[in-house]
Scaffold this motif. Structure first.
Motif, PDB file in Angstrom:
ATOM      1  N   PRO A   2       0.842  -1.192   0.000  1.00  0.00           N
ATOM      2  CA  PRO A   2       0.000   0.000   0.000  1.00  0.00           C
ATOM      3  C   PRO A   2       0.886   1.254   0.000  1.00  0.00           C
ATOM      4  N   ALA A   3       0.479   2.260  -0.764  1.00  0.00           N
ATOM      5  CA  ALA A   3       1.260   3.498  -0.791  1.00  0.00           C
ATOM      6  C   ALA A   3       1.324   4.035   0.634  1.00  0.00           C
ATOM      7  N   ARG A   4       2.450   4.643   0.973  1.00  0.00           N
ATOM      8  CA  ARG A   4       2.539   5.226   2.321  1.00  0.00           C
ATOM      9  C   ARG A   4       1.555   6.384   2.381  1.00  0.00           C
ATOM     10  N   SER A   5       0.866   6.520   3.510  1.00  0.00           N
ATOM     11  CA  SER A   5      -0.105   7.605   3.590  1.00  0.00           C
ATOM     12  C   SER A   5       0.659   8.932   3.573  1.00  0.00           C
ATOM     13  N   ALA A   6       0.028   9.904   2.924  1.00  0.00           N
ATOM     14  CA  ALA A   6       0.719  11.168   2.708  1.00  0.00           C
ATOM     15  C   ALA A   6       1.135  11.789   4.041  1.00  0.00           C
ATOM     16  N   GLY A   7       2.369  12.246   4.103  1.00  0.00           N
ATOM     17  CA  GLY A   7       2.874  12.822   5.340  1.00  0.00           C
ATOM     18  C   GLY A   7       2.649  14.324   5.386  1.00  0.00           C
ATOM     19  N   THR A   8       3.144  14.913   6.444  1.00  0.00           N
ATOM     20  CA  THR A   8       3.075  16.357   6.613  1.00  0.00           C
ATOM     21  C   THR A   8       4.304  16.982   5.969  1.00  0.00           C
ATOM     22  N   ILE A   9       4.100  17.967   5.140  1.00  0.00           N
ATOM     23  CA  ILE A   9       5.253  18.635   4.547  1.00  0.00           C
ATOM     24  C   ILE A   9       5.202  20.124   4.879  1.00  0.00           C
ATOM     25  N   VAL A  10       6.271  20.616   5.474  1.00  0.00           N
ATOM     26  CA  VAL A  10       6.304  22.037   5.820  1.00  0.00           C
ATOM     27  C   VAL A  10       7.428  22.721   5.050  1.00  0.00           C
ATOM     28  N   LYS A  11       7.245  24.006   4.812  1.00  0.00           N
ATOM     29  CA  LYS A  11       8.291  24.776   4.158  1.00  0.00           C
ATOM     30  C   LYS A  11       9.078  25.484   5.253  1.00  0.00           C
ATOM     31  N   ASP A  12      10.382  25.420   5.137  1.00  0.00           N
ATOM     32  CA  ASP A  12      11.210  26.056   6.166  1.00  0.00           C
ATOM     33  C   ASP A  12      11.155  27.572   6.021  1.00  0.00           C
TER      34      ASP A  12
END
Ligand SMILES: Cc1cc2nc3c(=O)[nH]c(=O)nc-3n(C[C@H](O)[C@H](O)[C@H](O)COP(=O)(O)OP(=O)(O)OC[C@H]3O[C@@H](n4cnc5c(N)ncnc54)[C@H](O)[C@@H]3O)c2cc1C
Ligand SMILES: Cc1cc2nc3c(=O)[nH]c(=O)nc-3n(C[C@H](O)[C@H](O)[C@H](O)COP(=O)(O)OP(=O)(O)OC[C@H]3O[C@@H](n4cnc5c(N)ncnc54)[C@H](O)[C@@H]3O)c2cc1C
Lengths: 262, 320
Positions: free
Chosen positions: A234-244
């Motif tokens: 199963p595709a990994r569930s979408a994570g949190t992505i933040v911009k620095d």
């Protein structure tokens, strides 16, 4: 004196394509482009270097066991500079496991005649890294494997094997089976001249009867292993992505703390 | 209950963690019997017994250090003949796979490599593999002979399971094949003091984005703040910034830690092949489109030269 080198090369589905399994749980080779396993280019390269550095006559034969299209892998190796090619092809080979593949390769190597076998460190599809050891066992000759440096002189092969715990210098008498890693030196690109010359080089085709192998020793039926299930991960569930924006390291530390890593 | 042979990877008697994990798996199939070879083999028994080995078959001989692979194959073959096990488990190192393959052929058995899990089944062990750069999971069985299976590190927990750990001498006589490939010299790797890459609970890796050998100090400092191992992409290794022994990926090590932190790594399929089964994945990359972000639980889009030092400082502060 002359030296006969057989290089084993595998035709594999492109790793950057969408690789999957067919209904019989063998690798689907119809829907994905195939190519010469990149790691076998290093084996071809070392064979060619041994040839170029030798005073004696050296003949480099490339050998593959695989379907019709596996000829592409042989052509590539020939265009790099190998002298001739052998293609073992037989419908009964479909689904052969590592033990069976090593039987077919060993019989073909014996029939071709050899002083030195050079293999890649692993295929890029099965990635087992066992066929060279199996070939040495079957042929009853020394195994000098996973070399990042190799040389052949006066009937002796020497090389460096970089293992986890130590780097070792190895030495054995020919005939022998060698495998080389991707640290052994960049493989050459085929030149235009090489590509043209390859078209005229001989490619022999052998089937199982040429090698005195019974169909029930190989293929899916003859395999000593069986794949019972293959499921797409199963595709990994979408994570949190933040911009620095100046706080990226801090935010990441908070995440790691929330996961109890700190 | 049937006995299950476990090949012991040890350094002068100190058993490496993947072997202890194999004992956990072996207990699912039967009674573990360990096989320890070479200098210090006798000293492994206490540690192996604590983790479930009922017996430890021991053989010390100079051949194990002087000749490649085959002496170990012949000893393991002798052990199989002595014990008639239900299965043979071997750690999935490069050498482990070679030993296992030759053993399988000699005893007329099928082999499955790089297992990530193993269960008892009606028709013998059911082996889980993670294939095609971890995009598929397969379940397979050995259908002929005594199943020979190699297992990747971090595939099972290390469990305390006190057992006798009774030492027995294994009788081995080497054939002329055993001495075919001579090891003429050996240079041991210098220890970095950091955890072993394949065994570590946390791995911090650097790629081309790290930009130079000297900058790997940043990666090492982050790793040390977490007690982690350091990894590198092939691009970083090929550039000569970090040793090949630390490469993660198809032609390097496969790691499966609790936490994998990728810094300045794009996430090429060959890199993913070596880290995709990590439990938690974190990336720091300045390109929001980098494929590594498809895998992450947490990603920071930014310059690693800003983010990594800040992160290290935060971790140090929190750990006090
Ligand atoms: C995802 C996957 C998992 C598999 N798992 C298993 C398993 O657990 N057990 C099992 O018995 N089989 C398994 N197989 C089948 C096995 O891959 C094939 O039988 C294969 O031919 C030999 O193994 P390898 O490709 O891993 O070769 P490796 O041992 O990785 O190959 C090393 C070298 O051997 C040579 N070589 C290998 N195959 C050929 C060939 N056909 N022609 C010429 N040279 C060759 C090349 O020089 C290559 O570099 C698996 C296949 C796949 C696709
Ligand atoms: C047969 C074969 C086997 C291979 N085996 C392996 C293997 O075992 N392991 C492996 O890793 N690769 C392997 N590769 C190579 C693989 O295809 C990639 O080329 C490699 O992984 C790229 O490494 P990288 O991500 O570090 O570099 P790049 O792809 O160049 O990515 C660098 C990343 O760094 C980012 N970056 C740059 N500067 C900064 C900054 N200041 N801050 C933050 N981010 C920054 C960029 O945005 C980019 O995404 C193999 C290839 C082949 C053909």
């Amino acid at each position: 004196m002359s030296l006969r080198i057989v290089v084993t090369v595998k035709y594999v589905p492109d790793a950057t394509g969408d690789r999957h399994f067919a209904d019989d749980l063998t690798v689907d080779r119809d829907d994905v482009d195939g190519l010469l396993s990149e790691l076998d280019e290093y084996a071809v390269e070392q064979a060619l270097q041994i040839k170029e550095n030798a005073d004696d006559d050296v003949e480099v034969t490339v050998l593959t066991v695989g379907p019709e299209d596996a000829k592409d892998a042989l052509r590539k190796a020939l265009s790099m500079g190998a002298d001739k090619a052998i293609h073992v092809e037989d419908d009964d080979l479909h689904g052969t496991d590592a033990i069976g593949t090593s039987l077919v390769l060993a019989k073909a190597i014996e029939k071709a005649g050899y002083d030195l076998v050079i293999s890649g460190m692993a295929s890029t599809d099965g990635t087992m890294g066992v066929v060279p050891a199996l070939l040495a066992e079957r042929l009853g000759v020394p195994q000098v494997t996973l070399l990042s440096e190799v040389s052949v002189e006066d009937g002796t092969v020497t090389g460096r094997r970089d293992g986890d715990a130590a780097s070792e210098q190895l030495q054995a008498s020919l005939p022998a089976v060698v495998s080389v890693t991707d640290q052994s030196g960049e493989a050459r690109y085929p030149s235009f001249k090489g590509i043209m010359a390859a078209k005229k080089k001989p490619v022999e085709s052998w089937d199982l009867s040429d090698l005195d192998i019974d169909a029930d020793e190989v293929g899916l039926e003859g395999a000593w292993t069986k794949v019972e299930e293959a499921a797409e991960r199963p595709a990994r569930s979408a994570g949190t992505i933040v911009k620095d924006e100046g706080e990226g390291g801090k935010q990441l530390a908070e995440f790691l703390a929330s996961q109890k890593f700190i | 209950m049937a006995e299950v042979l476990v090949y012991v990877d040890h350094v002068d008697g100190a058993v490496r963690k993947p072997t202890l994990e194999l004992l956990t798996l072996a207990r699912r199939l039967g009674t573990p019997v360990a096989v320890a070879l070479g200098a210090g083999a006798g000293n492994t028994a206490a540690q192996l017994g604590e983790h479930g080995a009922e017996k430890v078959l021991v053989h010390e001989a100079a051949e194990y250090a002087e000749y490649l692979v085959v002496p170990k194959v012949e000893a393991l073959q002798a052990a199989v003949e002595a014990v008639s096990p239900a299965a043979v488990l071997v750690p999935s190192s490069a050498e482990g796979k070679e030993i296992a393959a030759r053993l399988a052929l000699r005893i007329g058995s099928g082999i499955i490599t790089d297992a990530v899990d193993l269960e008892a089944g009606d028709e013998g062990p059911v082996v889980t593999q993670s294939v095609f750069a971890a995009s598929y999971t397969t379940k397979s069985r050995v259908t002929k002979g005594t199943p020979v299976v190699t297992v990747k590190p971090n595939s099972a927990p290390v469990e305390a399971a006190p057992a006798a750990g009774a030492v027995e001498q294994l009788a081995v006589s080497f054939s002329d094949k055993a001495t075919g490939t001579k090891i003429t010299s050996r240079t041991p790797r210098e220890s970095t003091g950091r955890p072993e890459l394949t065994e570590a609970a946390i791995v911090v890796s650097g790629g081309r984005g790290v930009g130079g050998a000297e900058n790997f100090r940043l990666i090492e400092e982050l790793a040390d703040s977490l007690g982690a191992a350091v990894g590198a992409s092939r691009a970083a290794v090929d550039a000569g910034w970090y040793p090949h022994t630390n490469q993660v990926g198809q032609t390097g090590k496969t790691v499966s830690p609790q936490l994998y932190i990728a810094t300045g790594i794009s996430g090429a399929i060959q890199h993913r092949a070596g880290m995709q089964t990590s439990k938690t994945i974190v990336a720091i990359n300045k390109d929001p489109e980098a494929p590594i972000f498809d895998l992450v639980d947490y990603g920071v889009v930014g310059d690693l030269f800003e983010v990594v030092p800040q992160l290290t400082e935060q971790i140090k502060a929190r750990k006090g």
